[in-house]
Scaffold this motif. Structure first.
Motif, PDB file in Angstrom:
ATOM      1  N   GLY A 125      17.870  42.561 123.369  1.00 35.36           N
ATOM      2  CA  GLY A 125      16.721  41.921 122.737  1.00 35.36           C
ATOM      3  C   GLY A 125      16.988  40.467 122.402  1.00 35.36           C
ATOM      4  O   GLY A 125      16.297  39.891 121.546  1.00 35.36           O
ATOM      5  N   GLY A 126      17.981  39.882 123.046  1.00 40.36           N
ATOM      6  CA  GLY A 126      18.316  38.484 122.776  1.00 40.36           C
ATOM      7  C   GLY A 126      19.066  38.275 121.479  1.00 40.36           C
ATOM      8  O   GLY A 126      19.296  37.136 121.073  1.00 40.36           O
ATOM      9  N   GLN A 127      19.479  39.365 120.838  1.00 36.67           N
ATOM     10  CA  GLN A 127      20.164  39.270 119.551  1.00 36.67           C
ATOM     11  C   GLN A 127      21.643  39.621 119.698  1.00 36.67           C
ATOM     12  O   GLN A 127      21.997  40.515 120.473  1.00 36.67           O
ATOM     13  CB  GLN A 127      19.520  40.228 118.534  1.00 36.67           C
ATOM     14  CG  GLN A 127      18.058  39.961 118.275  1.00 36.67           C
ATOM     15  CD  GLN A 127      17.818  38.584 117.686  1.00 36.67           C
ATOM     16  OE1 GLN A 127      18.572  38.144 116.807  1.00 36.67           O
ATOM     17  NE2 GLN A 127      16.781  37.906 118.152  1.00 36.67           N
ATOM     18  N   PRO A 128      22.515  38.938 118.967  1.00 34.32           N
ATOM     19  CA  PRO A 128      23.941  39.278 119.035  1.00 34.32           C
ATOM     20  C   PRO A 128      24.232  40.626 118.390  1.00 34.32           C
ATOM     21  O   PRO A 128      23.550  41.046 117.452  1.00 34.32           O
ATOM     22  CB  PRO A 128      24.605  38.135 118.257  1.00 34.32           C
ATOM     23  CG  PRO A 128      23.540  37.636 117.326  1.00 34.32           C
ATOM     24  CD  PRO A 128      22.244  37.806 118.068  1.00 34.32           C
ATOM     25  N   VAL A 129      25.230  41.299 118.924  1.00 38.52           N
ATOM     26  CA  VAL A 129      25.705  42.558 118.342  1.00 38.52           C
ATOM     27  C   VAL A 129      26.986  42.232 117.596  1.00 38.52           C
ATOM     28  O   VAL A 129      27.989  41.848 118.199  1.00 38.52           O
ATOM     29  CB  VAL A 129      25.975  43.612 119.443  1.00 38.52           C
ATOM     30  CG1 VAL A 129      26.425  44.926 118.815  1.00 38.52           C
ATOM     31  CG2 VAL A 129      24.737  43.816 120.302  1.00 38.52           C
TER      32      VAL A 129
END
Length: 234
Positions: A60-64
């Motif tokens: 989702g374009g978000q860092p983990v």
């Protein structure tokens, strides 16, 4: 890999899964190039874009972030020696040994020097090319694991453009861009030179745009020097 760890998968299992995926992507490149005879640059550029897009979509374009501490150890150090440096040395030694002292390594040089002559000599060219891309995929996965451990997060846009650093290091290290000539030791020197240049530009507060320009110039100059050297030898 990071999402698997966040979901409760053991660290070792997630790491192995990441390495397997890297190998499978390499196998896909090998299939496209060795079996379908696609141009390597076109095939690898296409798959790179595909899987970067897939990584961005899945995350989702978000860092983990906030990964297990046992995983972050890979980005740490043993005393004053960084663990990533130890892994790098082991990989370089293994690569140098394979290229210099094994039949597989000699075949790789032969294929790079003259693919037709290698085929006529009885070398299974397609199989060797496929193996090379699988090895490349596994090494890419290892690099991603180390980067993720150092950042303590998996960022979908991490390492964008780092292929320029890789190409520059290999070119500066004396590897012939047309194949058949090169050494792991030269690549190490090229990587060190590239790292010093990048660090110097950062210390001088040079923006990313000019930095990429400089890297492009370095690659072109390195290839020009190779061409001039070849002509003198001829």
């Amino acid at each position: 890999m990071a999402m698997m760890m966040k979901a409760g998968v053991p660290v070792i299992g997630a790491i192995l899964a990441g390495i397997v995926v890297g190998g499978l992507v390499g196998a896909l490149n090998g299939f496209l190039i060795a079996k379908l005879n696609l141009q390597p640059f076109v095939a690898t550029l296409g798959t790179m874009t595909m899987f970067r897009g897939l990584a961005y979509t899945i995350s989702g374009g978000q860092p983990v972030y906030t990964l297990p501490q046992s995983f972050d150890v890979l980005g740490g150090s043993i005393g004053v020696i960084p663990i990533p440096a130890i892994i790098m040395v082991v990989i370089f030694i293994l690569g140098a040994y394979v290229l210099r002292y094994t039949k597989f390594g000699r075949h790789i040089y032969a294929i790079g020097g003259n693919e037709v002559a290698a085929k006529l000599s009885g070398i299974n060219v397609k199989r060797h090319i496929a193996f090379v891309y699988i090895i490349s995929g596994v090494c890419c996965a290892l690099a991603a694991i180390i980067l993720t451990a150092r950042l303590d997060s998996a960022v979908p846009t991490a390492a964008d453009g780092i292929e320029l650093d890789v190409i520059a290091a290999v070119a500066i290290g004396g590897t012939d861009m047309q194949g058949g000539k090169g050494a792991i030791s030269g690549t190490i020197i090229g990587a060190l030179i590239t790292g010093v240049i990048a660090n110097g530009l950062n210390l001088l507060d040079v923006a990313q745009g000019p930095q990429r320009f400089v890297k492009g110039v370095i690659i072109i100059l390195a290839v020009i020097l190779q061409v001039v050297k070849k002509r003198k030898q001829a």
